[in-house]
Design a protein around this motif. Structure first.
Motif, PDB file in Angstrom:
ATOM      1  N   ARG A  34       0.837  -1.217   0.000  1.00 24.06           N
ATOM      2  CA  ARG A  34       0.000   0.000   0.000  1.00 24.06           C
ATOM      3  C   ARG A  34       0.866   1.259   0.000  1.00 24.06           C
ATOM      4  O   ARG A  34       0.592   2.211  -0.731  1.00 24.06           O
ATOM      5  N   SER A  35       1.898   1.267   0.824  1.00 25.48           N
ATOM      6  CA  SER A  35       2.767   2.448   0.929  1.00 25.48           C
ATOM      7  C   SER A  35       3.522   2.685  -0.367  1.00 25.48           C
ATOM      8  O   SER A  35       3.648   3.827  -0.813  1.00 25.48           O
ATOM      9  N   ARG A  38       1.278   4.307  -2.827  1.00 22.99           N
ATOM     10  CA  ARG A  38       1.003   5.719  -2.525  1.00 22.99           C
ATOM     11  C   ARG A  38       2.187   6.620  -2.842  1.00 22.99           C
ATOM     12  O   ARG A  38       2.012   7.800  -3.129  1.00 22.99           O
ATOM     13  N   SER A  41       4.931   8.525  -7.754  1.00 22.02           N
ATOM     14  CA  SER A  41       4.404   9.769  -8.311  1.00 22.02           C
ATOM     15  C   SER A  41       3.696   9.536  -9.639  1.00 22.02           C
ATOM     16  O   SER A  41       2.763  10.248  -9.974  1.00 22.02           O
ATOM     17  N   GLY A  45       0.644   9.527  -6.755  1.00 19.90           N
ATOM     18  CA  GLY A  45       1.026   9.514  -5.346  1.00 19.90           C
ATOM     19  C   GLY A  45       1.875  10.709  -4.977  1.00 19.90           C
ATOM     20  O   GLY A  45       1.823  11.756  -5.603  1.00 19.90           O
ATOM     21  N   ARG A  83      -3.193   3.615   9.869  1.00 20.51           N
ATOM     22  CA  ARG A  83      -4.326   3.032   9.127  1.00 20.51           C
ATOM     23  C   ARG A  83      -5.349   2.408  10.091  1.00 20.51           C
ATOM     24  O   ARG A  83      -6.550   2.535   9.888  1.00 20.51           O
TER      25      ARG A  83
END
Length: 87
Positions: A34-35, A38, A41, A45, A83
């Motif tokens: 997930r990170s 994100r 770019s 992101g 989260r």
């Protein structure tokens, strides 16, 4: 092959050592995926300049230094906790 695939999806400065540290922590795998998504770019992101700024404020230096494995693990633990709190 898997490491080459991972390398194309990692922010600058994330080393093979840092990836290996995460691979030893299955409890952080989902958070890592997930990170990484994100922080890309090209996926809308976080821009790379911002990512480098965050590296610099955490570790000093220019922001272009490799991320230490323990720093990546600490970040992923933090992200997982946020989260859980935010839902």
């Amino acid at each position: 092959m898997a490491s080459a695939l991972l390398a194309t999806h990692l922010p600058p400065g994330v080393s093979a050592r840092a990836v290996a540290a995460v691979m030893r922590r299955p409890d952080l795998w989902l958070t890592a995926v997930r990170s990484a998504g994100r922080l890309r770019s090209d996926a809308g992101g976080v821009p790379i300049d911002y990512f480098r700024f965050r590296q610099q404020t955490q570790s000093g230096g220019t922001g272009n230094e490799p991320i230490e494995p323990h720093d990546l693990i600490d970040f992923l633990k933090w992200a997982r906790g946020v989260r859980k709190v935010l839902g």
